[in-house]
Design a protein around this motif. Structure first.
Motif, PDB file in Angstrom:
ATOM      1  N   PHE A  97       6.535  22.573 -32.030  1.00 43.45           N
ATOM      2  CA  PHE A  97       5.093  22.778 -31.833  1.00 43.45           C
ATOM      3  C   PHE A  97       4.349  21.446 -31.848  1.00 43.45           C
ATOM      4  CE2 PHE A  97       0.840  23.256 -33.664  1.00 43.45           C
ATOM      5  CZ  PHE A  97       0.256  24.098 -32.721  1.00 43.45           C
ATOM      6  N   LEU A  98       4.670  20.586 -32.816  1.00 46.14           N
ATOM      7  CA  LEU A  98       4.002  19.294 -32.920  1.00 46.14           C
ATOM      8  C   LEU A  98       4.301  18.428 -31.702  1.00 46.14           C
ATOM      9  CD1 LEU A  98       2.287  17.324 -34.532  1.00 46.14           C
ATOM     10  CD2 LEU A  98       4.365  16.596 -35.736  1.00 46.14           C
ATOM     11  N   ALA A  99       5.561  18.430 -31.264  1.00 51.73           N
ATOM     12  CA  ALA A  99       5.929  17.643 -30.077  1.00 51.73           C
ATOM     13  C   ALA A  99       5.180  18.137 -28.841  1.00 51.73           C
ATOM     14  CB  ALA A  99       7.437  17.715 -29.854  1.00 51.73           C
ATOM     15  N   SER A 100       5.064  19.455 -28.705  1.00 54.47           N
ATOM     16  CA  SER A 100       4.344  20.034 -27.573  1.00 54.47           C
ATOM     17  C   SER A 100       2.861  19.659 -27.623  1.00 54.47           C
ATOM     18  CB  SER A 100       4.486  21.558 -27.569  1.00 54.47           C
ATOM     19  OG  SER A 100       5.833  21.941 -27.416  1.00 54.47           O
ATOM     20  N   LEU A 101       2.295  19.694 -28.817  1.00 54.83           N
ATOM     21  CA  LEU A 101       0.886  19.340 -28.991  1.00 54.83           C
ATOM     22  C   LEU A 101       0.646  17.883 -28.609  1.00 54.83           C
ATOM     23  CD1 LEU A 101      -1.870  20.389 -29.943  1.00 54.83           C
ATOM     24  CD2 LEU A 101      -1.268  19.628 -32.254  1.00 54.83           C
ATOM     25  N   LYS A 102       1.576  17.006 -28.975  1.00 50.66           N
ATOM     26  CA  LYS A 102       1.461  15.587 -28.614  1.00 50.66           C
ATOM     27  C   LYS A 102       1.457  15.416 -27.090  1.00 50.66           C
ATOM     28  CE  LYS A 102       3.790  13.647 -32.703  1.00 50.66           C
ATOM     29  NZ  LYS A 102       5.019  12.923 -33.150  1.00 50.66           N
ATOM     30  N   SER A 103       2.369  16.118 -26.416  1.00 49.38           N
ATOM     31  CA  SER A 103       2.439  16.029 -24.953  1.00 49.38           C
ATOM     32  C   SER A 103       1.140  16.494 -24.313  1.00 49.38           C
ATOM     33  CB  SER A 103       3.596  16.882 -24.422  1.00 49.38           C
ATOM     34  OG  SER A 103       4.835  16.359 -24.805  1.00 49.38           O
ATOM     35  N   LEU A 104       0.625  17.619 -24.783  1.00 48.64           N
ATOM     36  CA  LEU A 104      -0.609  18.165 -24.211  1.00 48.64           C
ATOM     37  C   LEU A 104      -1.793  17.235 -24.486  1.00 48.64           C
ATOM     38  CD1 LEU A 104      -0.141  21.945 -25.062  1.00 48.64           C
ATOM     39  CD2 LEU A 104      -0.003  20.869 -22.809  1.00 48.64           C
ATOM     40  N   THR A 105      -1.776  16.589 -25.637  1.00 53.94           N
ATOM     41  CA  THR A 105      -2.844  15.629 -25.971  1.00 53.94           C
ATOM     42  C   THR A 105      -2.849  14.470 -24.978  1.00 53.94           C
ATOM     43  OG1 THR A 105      -2.763  16.188 -28.319  1.00 53.94           O
ATOM     44  CG2 THR A 105      -3.724  14.055 -27.736  1.00 53.94           C
TER      45      THR A 105
END
Length: 217
Positions: A97-105
């Motif tokens: 989830f955190l990795a995905s959030l970083k990408s979307l950011t």
């Protein structure tokens, strides 16, 4: 704003959105491959749209840029696709989830801020020069373009530094120097091109409809 003006703004926003998608999906037009990183021209309609239609629509157009980046990296893949696509970054590390959030950011925040920065820097210079548009166009183009480059590249370093270094075959200890080189060699020419095209196109569009700042006055 009356119904006719709202309709015109809607049509123009749709036009700029269409230009963004054409640039994004016509090969070598919007995303120009330069090894592990792409040079881009897609920020230019975002900048022009923001100056012409205002910061909210500029932010929307920036979001559409982010959508094309997400789609491009998801469907084409590549060694650094995880930077912009949660479909790749989710498989990296323990916290998907955190990795995905970083990408979307990285994919969306800098692109949304292109329009916001371009408009408000244009507005600031417009006021400082007592309504002179030419330097304001140039400043808006510069601000919007550098906002994208600086935020994306720094986002890559601070959010995915070690993974990005590994994917590109670079030493993490020298990665930031490499990123600064990319900003200088790719970001600065992109910003100059954005300045010139913005200064050339905005006066033409202004003949069709006043700028957002003029309509708000």
């Amino acid at each position: 704003m009356n119904t006719t003006e709202k309709t015109k703004d809607f049509v123009l926003t749709a036009m700029f959105t269409a230009i963004i998608f054409v640039l994004a999906f016509v090969p070598y037009l919007g995303y120009i491959p330069l090894g592990v990183i792409n040079a881009t021209t897609i920020h230019i309609p975002v900048i022009i749209g923001a100056i012409y239609l205002g910061p909210k629509k500029g932010a929307f157009l920036g979001c559409m840029f982010g959508v094309t980046s997400l789609m491009n990296n998801t469907f084409k893949g590549g060694p650094t696709a995880f930077v912009f696509s949660p479909f790749y970054s989710a498989g990296m590390g323990d916290n998907a989830f955190l990795a995905s959030l970083k990408s979307l950011t990285i994919c969306f925040v800098p692109r949304i801020l292109i329009g916001v920065a371009a408009y408000y820097v244009f507005l600031l210079v417009y006021k400082l020069t007592k309504g002179k548009k030419a330097p304001a166009y140039l400043a808006g183009g510069l601000a919007g373009s550098l906002t994208n480059t600086i935020l994306v590249m720094n986002g890559i370093y601070f959010l995915f530094g070690e993974s990005y270094a590994a994917a590109t075959g670079k030493n993490y200890s020298t990665l930031y120097s490499a990123i600064m080189t990319i900003i200088g060699m790719n970001g600065v020419p992109e910003a100059i091109v954005a300045c010139l095209i913005t200064a050339a196109i905005c006066p033409i569009l202004r003949k069709l409809k006043p700028l957002y700042i003029e309509r708000k006055a």
